[in-house]
Design a protein around this motif. Sequence first.
Motif, PDB file in Angstrom:
ATOM      1  N   MET A 195       0.741  -1.405  -0.238  1.00 13.95           N
ATOM      2  CA  MET A 195      -0.124  -0.076   0.012  1.00 13.95           C
ATOM      3  C   MET A 195       1.225   1.125   0.073  1.00 13.95           C
TER       4      MET A 195
ATOM      5  N   HIS B 208      -0.641  -9.286  -6.151  1.00 12.34           N
ATOM      6  CA  HIS B 208      -0.804  -8.283  -4.927  1.00 12.34           C
ATOM      7  C   HIS B 208       0.704  -8.477  -4.174  1.00 12.34           C
TER       8      HIS B 208
ATOM      9  N   THR C 291       3.134   0.050  -9.207  1.00 15.21           N
ATOM     10  CA  THR C 291       1.383  -0.421  -9.055  1.00 15.21           C
ATOM     11  C   THR C 291       0.631  -0.372  -9.865  1.00 15.21           C
TER      12      THR C 291
ATOM     13  N   GLN D 203     -10.083  -3.653  -6.132  1.00 15.69           N
ATOM     14  CA  GLN D 203      -8.804  -3.356  -5.535  1.00 15.69           C
ATOM     15  C   GLN D 203      -7.678  -2.699  -6.498  1.00 15.69           C
ATOM     16  N   SER D 204      -7.995  -2.795  -7.586  1.00 12.08           N
ATOM     17  CA  SER D 204      -6.892  -2.137  -8.559  1.00 12.08           C
ATOM     18  C   SER D 204      -7.465  -0.822  -8.690  1.00 12.08           C
TER      19      SER D 204
ATOM     20  N   GLN E  69       6.102  -1.786  -2.469  1.00 14.03           N
ATOM     21  CA  GLN E  69       5.393  -0.621  -2.131  1.00 14.03           C
ATOM     22  C   GLN E  69       6.155  -0.314  -0.724  1.00 14.03           C
TER      23      GLN E  69
ATOM     24  N   PHE F  72      -1.426  -3.643 -11.518  1.00 18.95           N
ATOM     25  CA  PHE F  72      -2.837  -3.821 -11.253  1.00 18.95           C
ATOM     26  C   PHE F  72      -3.348  -3.694 -12.642  1.00 18.95           C
TER      27      PHE F  72
ATOM     28  N   PRO G 110      -4.648  -3.274   2.320  1.00 16.20           N
ATOM     29  CA  PRO G 110      -5.208  -4.104   1.149  1.00 16.20           C
ATOM     30  C   PRO G 110      -4.855  -5.319   0.611  1.00 16.20           C
TER      31      PRO G 110
ATOM     32  N   GLN H  73      -5.929   0.954  -5.384  1.00 16.30           N
ATOM     33  CA  GLN H  73      -4.663   1.438  -5.774  1.00 16.30           C
ATOM     34  C   GLN H  73      -4.271   2.291  -6.781  1.00 16.30           C
TER      35      GLN H  73
END
Length: 217
Positions: free
Chosen positions: A1, A175, A142, A121-122, A182, A146, A190, A125
């Motif tokens: 995240m 992920h 990221t 989720q994408s 990240q 995604f 997340p 992000q």
Amino acid sequence: MLPVTDWFIIKSLTIPSSWIAILLALFITGIVLRMKFGKDTVDWFSDAAILFLIVWKFSVVFTDFDMIVKYPLGILYFNGGETGFYIALVIALSRLVWQIRSRGLPEREFGAMLIGFVLLQSLYQFLMVVMNEAEIWQKLMTIVIFTGMTTLTWKKAFASNVWRLQLLTLFLFTHILAAVLQPEGVFQSPLMVTVLFVICGFTVSIFLNKQQMEENK
């Protein structure tokens, strides 16, 4: 995240960018599902989303009971925090699984659900990338990871049940890869959400297989 670096002030409320990202991701995903799959699909998604938001909001009664007793109006300004978030998500997903088990679900809806999970989720992000600060390469990775997962899911979610199970597995591992790159690392909310999405997806797959076996008898 990506870390929360921006906050929004709305009258007397100070709202972190992560909350805005969650709300916008839910809203946009609902619109996309409605446009692509119709009312039946968006009904179960909106039911789960509304239940999640309600439970998360009012879970503050359980997570910070003493504060609510002292300041009852605090229920209007606070939610249950991270603990309440997980409680709300588990309840919403459990109810979704129960609905599927009790009412049955066309195989087409399983594909739609998978797309909904990945898209939600994408979008979260992507919105966190836009609203917060991080290294450029972390933001780019990221987006690339995604975007690739969303594109592949959109193309293959209706190919076969085997593909759907493979996509669920790939969703989790992509992920994990993104989380490693990240700033927050793998110990982040997340990623736990994706874990719960994947568990829900495999559970739904088991129920669908049982449903198909009974229909074929």
